[in-house]
Design a protein around this motif. Sequence first.
Motif, mmCIF file in Angstrom:
data_model
loop_
_atom_site.group_PDB
_atom_site.id
_atom_site.type_symbol
_atom_site.label_atom_id
_atom_site.label_comp_id
_atom_site.label_asym_id
_atom_site.label_seq_id
_atom_site.Cartn_x
_atom_site.Cartn_y
_atom_site.Cartn_z
ATOM 1 N N ASP A 63 63.316 39.181 50.065
ATOM 2 C CA ASP A 63 63.204 40.669 49.453
ATOM 3 C C ASP A 63 63.575 41.654 50.692
ATOM 4 O OD1 ASP A 63 60.868 41.266 50.176
ATOM 5 O OD2 ASP A 63 60.040 41.413 48.273
ATOM 6 N N GLN A 64 63.820 42.754 50.352
ATOM 7 C CA GLN A 64 63.863 43.992 51.250
ATOM 8 C C GLN A 64 62.865 43.933 52.338
ATOM 9 O OE1 GLN A 64 64.584 48.381 50.466
ATOM 10 N NE2 GLN A 64 65.692 48.237 52.170
ATOM 11 N N THR A 66 61.270 41.685 53.363
ATOM 12 C CA THR A 66 61.184 40.619 54.134
ATOM 13 C C THR A 66 60.257 39.315 53.511
ATOM 14 O OG1 THR A 66 59.708 41.059 56.233
ATOM 15 C CG2 THR A 66 62.403 41.363 56.210
ATOM 16 N N ALA A 93 67.967 40.779 55.578
ATOM 17 C CA ALA A 93 67.234 41.534 54.679
ATOM 18 C C ALA A 93 66.785 42.819 55.471
ATOM 19 C CB ALA A 93 65.945 40.697 54.213
ATOM 20 N N PRO A 126 73.214 39.828 53.916
ATOM 21 C CA PRO A 126 72.270 40.785 53.139
ATOM 22 C C PRO A 126 72.523 40.558 51.416
ATOM 23 C CG PRO A 126 74.228 41.896 54.103
ATOM 24 C CD PRO A 126 74.326 40.819 54.678
ATOM 25 N N GLY A 136 67.406 42.693 49.779
ATOM 26 C CA GLY A 136 67.064 41.671 50.601
ATOM 27 C C GLY A 136 68.140 40.958 51.489
ATOM 28 N N GLY A 137 67.816 39.284 51.702
ATOM 29 C CA GLY A 137 68.744 38.711 52.501
ATOM 30 C C GLY A 137 68.574 37.109 52.099
#
Length: 165
Positions: A63-64, A66, A93, A126, A136-137
Amino acid sequence: MMKKKMIGKTFAVAAVITGLSAFGLSAQDMRPVLNSASAKKITEGCEAYALDHDLKVNIAVLDQGTNMMAFLRMDGAPIGSIDIAEWKANSSAASGRPTKARFEAAKNFPAIGHAPNIAVFEGGEPIFTLDGVLLGGVGVSGAASADDAACARAGIEAAGLTFKR
């Protein structure tokens, strides 16, 4: 008498708060976040792409913040690529950029490759909402870098999300 004033003030504050929320105002605007259902769809989409292209990869979805949301190590995927997949996801992310962009930047500024948590291998993408909010990534590792990146993008799209702002 004092008790009535206190009750009156309490109701007044409650009325103001209720009124503000009716107009959509808040101290903190809510933003979309990556949920586990979307993270699972991303790994499933990556896996489907990998199977169609005879790839054996590790897939990390963060998620954003990390935080790990999902991980899949396909049968036969290189064990040494587990950390690399997470590293790529972390880099994307945290920055909102594909790891390929860091690779390109490192050509002119080699020191960037030594910065913590910045992956310079293609294969990290991303995750954005269709409105451009960073969620996130995804990091994929175990195949050629271009295949890793294509796999990550396929997973993101399979979840109805995008890798472009």
